[in-house]
Design a protein around this motif. Structure first.
Motif, PDB file in Angstrom:
ATOM      1  N   SER A  51      24.143  35.589  60.818  1.00 44.64           N
ATOM      2  CA  SER A  51      25.518  35.093  60.888  1.00 44.64           C
ATOM      3  C   SER A  51      26.458  36.260  61.145  1.00 44.64           C
ATOM      4  O   SER A  51      26.125  37.418  60.871  1.00 44.64           O
ATOM      5  N   ALA A  52      27.641  35.927  61.665  1.00 45.09           N
ATOM      6  CA  ALA A  52      28.649  36.945  61.953  1.00 45.09           C
ATOM      7  C   ALA A  52      30.014  36.259  61.991  1.00 45.09           C
ATOM      8  O   ALA A  52      30.112  35.032  61.991  1.00 45.09           O
ATOM      9  N   GLY A  53      31.045  37.072  62.037  1.00 45.21           N
ATOM     10  CA  GLY A  53      32.406  36.552  62.093  1.00 45.21           C
ATOM     11  C   GLY A  53      33.113  36.976  63.368  1.00 45.21           C
ATOM     12  O   GLY A  53      32.772  38.001  63.965  1.00 45.21           O
ATOM     13  N   ILE A  54      34.089  36.204  63.762  1.00 43.29           N
ATOM     14  CA  ILE A  54      34.912  36.540  64.919  1.00 43.29           C
ATOM     15  C   ILE A  54      35.770  37.775  64.621  1.00 43.29           C
ATOM     16  O   ILE A  54      35.864  38.685  65.416  1.00 43.29           O
ATOM     17  N   GLY A  55      36.378  37.780  63.439  1.00 43.24           N
ATOM     18  CA  GLY A  55      37.299  38.856  63.092  1.00 43.24           C
ATOM     19  C   GLY A  55      36.667  39.933  62.236  1.00 43.24           C
ATOM     20  O   GLY A  55      35.556  39.798  61.740  1.00 43.24           O
ATOM     21  N   HIS A  56      37.415  40.980  62.055  1.00 47.37           N
ATOM     22  CA  HIS A  56      36.958  42.137  61.288  1.00 47.37           C
ATOM     23  C   HIS A  56      37.510  42.171  59.865  1.00 47.37           C
ATOM     24  O   HIS A  56      37.142  43.023  59.079  1.00 47.37           O
ATOM     25  N   TRP A  57      38.352  41.217  59.506  1.00 46.24           N
ATOM     26  CA  TRP A  57      39.098  41.258  58.253  1.00 46.24           C
ATOM     27  C   TRP A  57      38.231  41.406  57.013  1.00 46.24           C
ATOM     28  O   TRP A  57      38.605  42.060  56.061  1.00 46.24           O
ATOM     29  N   HIS A  58      37.078  40.766  57.021  1.00 41.94           N
ATOM     30  CA  HIS A  58      36.211  40.772  55.833  1.00 41.94           C
ATOM     31  C   HIS A  58      34.978  41.652  56.019  1.00 41.94           C
ATOM     32  O   HIS A  58      34.082  41.640  55.175  1.00 41.94           O
ATOM     33  N   GLU A  59      34.930  42.386  57.104  1.00 38.94           N
ATOM     34  CA  GLU A  59      33.764  43.209  57.405  1.00 38.94           C
ATOM     35  C   GLU A  59      33.404  44.090  56.204  1.00 38.94           C
ATOM     36  O   GLU A  59      34.266  44.722  55.597  1.00 38.94           O
ATOM     37  N   GLY A  60      32.127  44.056  55.840  1.00 40.75           N
ATOM     38  CA  GLY A  60      31.636  44.858  54.716  1.00 40.75           C
ATOM     39  C   GLY A  60      31.748  44.178  53.361  1.00 40.75           C
ATOM     40  O   GLY A  60      31.253  44.701  52.368  1.00 40.75           O
TER      41      GLY A  60
END
Length: 159
Positions: free
Chosen positions: A39-48
């Motif tokens: 899974s992955a996200g479109i945005g970087h806001w929650h990365e990590g």
């Protein structure tokens, strides 16, 4: 090997929930040799970051554990490795198509796996708080996806 990727906005609610629900179903039906899931996200806001606490708690009540999830942003260069790329809503679909237009033929709305929900958005429980409703839709879609995978592989009913 069939490679599946689930994509949501931030990769802390819907897409990691779908990932672990499908992993559990794959294990139960002895399909692990045929499928990889991510899974992955479109945005970087929650990365990590870890999975949303409410999502993790709900999954725990359902007997599904999410171990060591770390949210990540989708990278266009990896999309070619996936046979199925499911996005959770129309906005994710538009954004992903803008990020990586070369692979748009592989993008599908997750809800299209659920005949009575085809074309609908899987609402983001980060904003709605409707984690149980989202879980039910993800469970239904993952059940259907397992059936599709069985038909495409050399899978045999466990004895």
């Amino acid at each position: 090997m069939i490679n599946v990727l689930f994509i949501s906005l931030g990769n802390i609610c819907r897409s990691p929930m779908a990932e672990v629900i499908l992993r559990k179903r794959i294990e139960e039906q002895v399909l692990s040799a045929f499928v990889t899931v991510d899974s992955a996200g479109i945005g970087h806001w929650h990365e990590g970051k870890e999975m949303h606490p409410s999502a993790r708690e709900l999954l725990g009540h359902k007997g599904i554990l999410m171990v060591n999830h770390v949210a990540k942003q989708v990278q266009s260069e990896i999309l070619g490795a996936y046979d199925y790329i499911f996005v959770m809503d129309q906005l994710n679909l538009r954004d992903l198509s803008a990020i990586a237009p070369a692979h748009t033929s592989r993008y599908r709305l997750f809800s299209d796996l659920i005949p009575e929900r085809a074309g609908e958005d899987i609402e983001d429980p980060f904003f709605t708080g409707e984690f149980e409703a989202v879980y039910e839709m993800l469970e239904a879609g993952c059940a259907e996806l397992c059936e599709i995978i069985k038909q495409q592989t050399q899978w045999k009913e466990p004895v």
